[in-house]
Scaffold this motif. Structure first.
Motif, short mmCIF file in Angstrom:
data_model
loop_
_atom_site.label_atom_id
_atom_site.label_comp_id
_atom_site.label_asym_id
_atom_site.label_seq_id
_atom_site.Cartn_x
_atom_site.Cartn_y
_atom_site.Cartn_z
N ASN A 103 0.73 -1.15 0.12
CA ASN A 103 0.13 0.14 0.01
C ASN A 103 0.76 1.23 -0.13
N THR A 104 2.15 1.17 0.36
CA THR A 104 3.11 2.34 0.18
C THR A 104 2.57 3.69 0.94
N CYS A 105 1.84 3.68 2.01
CA CYS A 105 1.77 4.76 2.72
C CYS A 105 2.86 5.26 3.01
N PHE B 140 4.49 7.25 5.44
CA PHE B 140 5.15 7.22 6.76
C PHE B 140 5.48 5.72 7.24
N HIS C 274 1.34 -0.92 14.78
CA HIS C 274 1.06 -0.76 13.45
C HIS C 274 1.23 0.58 12.87
N LYS D 17 4.46 1.44 10.06
CA LYS D 17 3.73 1.64 8.75
C LYS D 17 4.28 2.95 8.07
S1 SF4 Z 1 0.15 1.61 6.74
FE1 SF4 Z 1 1.66 0.34 5.92
S2 SF4 Z 1 1.01 -1.64 6.30
FE2 SF4 Z 1 -0.66 -0.27 6.78
S3 SF4 Z 1 -1.86 0.05 4.48
FE3 SF4 Z 1 -0.35 1.51 4.78
S4 SF4 Z 1 1.57 0.78 3.43
FE4 SF4 Z 1 0.29 -1.17 4.40
#
Ligand code: SF4
Length: 586
Positions: free
Chosen positions: A188-190, A192, A582, A586
């Motif tokens: 998902n590449t958020c 942070f 989490h 993340k």
């Molecule tokens: S925060 Fe990290 S683990 Fe959670 S959805 Fe975004 S990229 Fe995936």
């Protein structure tokens, strides 16, 4: 002949000393989820499962040393004859890793020092720690490559308990669970997120199929005598095929294992609450992050409805929200806190927006000169004060706003454990009623549609009846906490809620059995004593036991060390967290 030591950083944790920050407690819930809930806050330490996974999957003889005291680490290094010492750490613990590496270098100059874990992403690590090798990504493949072993060998899943030294209200928690590490990373590449960046925005499965997950449940279940598992996977439902296969395997074997795991809101919506319940998910961590919906995973999802639906079906929801993002100012941060509390999850984590080394956010803030120079690494953990310049908040304000957010959640919804008890009870009642209604209406589970459909040949849903028994067990595990939850309730509403839930338990499951009645006075004495210590010292710190496990023979010992217990009075403003969360990862 090579010989490898894989060590976590040394204790004590939660002590303000030259290597760490006060209250770096190596705990997850107490640090950043049930924070400010005093005697109601569940306490436990989670073994460093990555170490066991690596040790299990290299041919080189290896020893895992988890939660050692300094003396235990030094003795192991001196007596063990290790050619390689690997130290795993997160950024706030880098000074502990430094001391450990210095000791190895000074006393065993031939030994190769390897560093790994999220702390390995610290850009100036070379200047802080004297080391030889650095593992920045997935450790099993890295170690196999390093030792010239076959990198494609199948992964053997280790047997590891999910929590140790588990307490609530000063009394030991007797229910046990195992850990399954089904995979690492997230696509998902958020920006942070430390996890997505550490594993190069890719997901690596250690348990690729539902059968693999089921076999790991069987193996760990037999070894630890457990039927409950924490699945360490950033988004377990993101691989729907594997999840469906897992359910099919459990149905075939007549096993109603239960799971705690992470899932993004969009994924839950796609698989559906009925599926999660049937699969046995009883605890879900969902990143709700912010009302502003700046992340794709929550766009278009009615979080309140989703969370209520999960809870009504017996799934405890831990929501996590982020404070001090770019769009926050004095007004919007309070709106976001109220919004996060308003989703009415059982548990709620507030984590500060943190530019963690290795993430895109860190690179951006570094380039923009936003990072505060000289901020000690042990303080960069997301619960005390932020470590970048925010246009709308002073550092003191970030510390106090974070603390107040936890207090507000606690005073609004009461203790997290009480909410969990309520959710498990509600779930039991809902699922029981739904089974009966569906059977009357001739509906059966359709594994293709992932839902219940009308059938020409309706049958009793034996699997869900089995599941219902597991749900009953989960609910009853919480019955002993109801009285202390009422006695130490933060306000009249919480005490009333505890009374109401206790009455519902009585109505649903009948009178409390004699064995539990006999134990009740002891539980109350322990709770009274814990509360007294909390009042006196501010914080009760229990140090995790040291775990030493050798491979390939898998012999293990658990030992209490001299650092066993510490009662610590902390400075009022110090409230850091150490365990990876989490949001933090993340
Ligand atoms: S925060 Fe990290 S683990 Fe959670 S959805 Fe975004 S990229 Fe995936």
């Amino acid at each position: 002949m090579s010989k490898l030591l894989l060590a976590g950083v040394f204790k004590p944790f939660g002590v303000d000393d030259e290597y760490g920050e006060a209250l770096c407690t190596m705990e997850l819930l107490n640090n950043q989820v049930t924070r400010e809930q005093g005697v109601h806050s569940p306490r436990s330490n989670n073994p460093s499962f990555g170490l066991y996974l690596m040790a299990e999957n290299v041919e080189v003889p290896a020893t895992v040393l988890d939660f050692p005291s300094w003396e235990e680490f030094a003795k192991e290094v001196d007596k063990g004859g290790y050619t390689h010492v690997g130290i795993s750490f997160i950024a706030p613990n880098v000074l502990k890793a430094k001391r450990m590496a210095e000791y190895v270098r000074k006393n065993n100059s031939e030994t190769v020092i390897m560093l790994g874990g999220h702390g390995a992403a610290i850009p100036e690590l070379d200047e802080i720690v004297d080391y030889d090798e650095l593992c920045r990504g997935e450790g099993v493949t890295w170690l196999r490559k390093y030792f010239g072993e076959d990198v494609d060998k199948p992964i053997i899943h280790p047997v590891v308990a999910s929590g140790i030294r588990k307490y609530v209200y000063g009394a030991p928690i007797i229910s046990e669970a195992g850990i399954l590490v089904s995979g690492v990373g997230c696509q998902n590449t958020c920006r942070f997120c430390a996890t997505t960046h550490k594993f190069e925005k890719q997901y690596t499965a250690f348990l690729s199929s539902g059968k693999d997950v089921f076999d790991a449940c069987e193996k760990t279940g037999k070894a630890l005598k457990v039927t409950d598992f924490a699945i360490m996977d950033e988004n377990f439902g993101k691989s729907p095929k594997r999840a469906r296969e897992l359910l099919a395997e459990m149905e075939k074997a007549g096993k109603a294992y239960t799971f705690s795991t992470f899932s993004s809101a969009e994924t839950i919506g796609k698989l559906g609450v009925d599926f999660f319940v049937r699969m046995g998910v009883k605890f879900l961590w969902i990143g709700i992050e912010s009302k502003a919906n700046v992340f794709e995973k929550t766009v278009g999802v009615d979080l309140n409805a989703l969370i209520a639906d999960l809870q009504n079906h017996g799934v405890t929801v831990l929501a996590s929200a982020i404070l001090f993002m770019e769009h926050h100012d004095k007004e919007t941060i309070n709106e976001d806190i109220d919004w996060a509390i308003g989703v009415e999850s059982d548990l709620l984590q507030f984590m500060q927006f943190g530019p963690i080394p290795g993430t895109r956010l860190f690179k951006e803030y570094l380039a923009e000169g936003k990072l505060i120079k000289g901020k000690p690494w042990p303080e960069q953990h997301g619960q005390s004060e932020i470590w970048f310049n925010h246009p709308h908040f002073t550092l003191d304000e970030t510390r106090e706003i974070t603390r107040q957010a936890f207090i507000k959640k606690y005073h609004t919804h009461g203790p997290g454990v009480l909410n969990m008890a309520h959710t498990y009870l509600k779930g039991y009642l809902t699922v029981k009623r739904e089974i009966e209604e569906r059977e009357k209406a001739g509906m059966v589970w359709d594994s293709k549609e992932l839902g219940y459909v009308k059938s020409d040949k309706p049958v009793r849903d034996e699997y869900m009846r089995l599941r219902l028994e597991a749900m009953k067990t989960s609910a009853l595990e919480f019955r002993p906490i109801l009285k202390p939850a009422e006695i130490y309730a933060p306000n009249w509403e919480s005490a009333q809620k505890a009374r109401m839930i206790r009455e519902k338990f009585l109505e649903t499951f009948g009178p409390v059995p004699l064995s539990e009645k006999l134990l009740a006075p002891f539980v109350r004495i322990l709770a009274w004593n814990e509360n007294r210590k909390l009042k006196k010292y501010g914080v009760v710190m229990r140090q995790p036991f040291t775990i030493r496990q050798t491979y390939p023979d898998r012999k293990g010992t658990v030992q209490k060390s001299s650092e066993h217990n510490r009662w610590v009075r902390h400075r009022e403003h110090k409230r850091p967290a150490d365990a990876l969360s989490h949001s933090e990862t993340k």
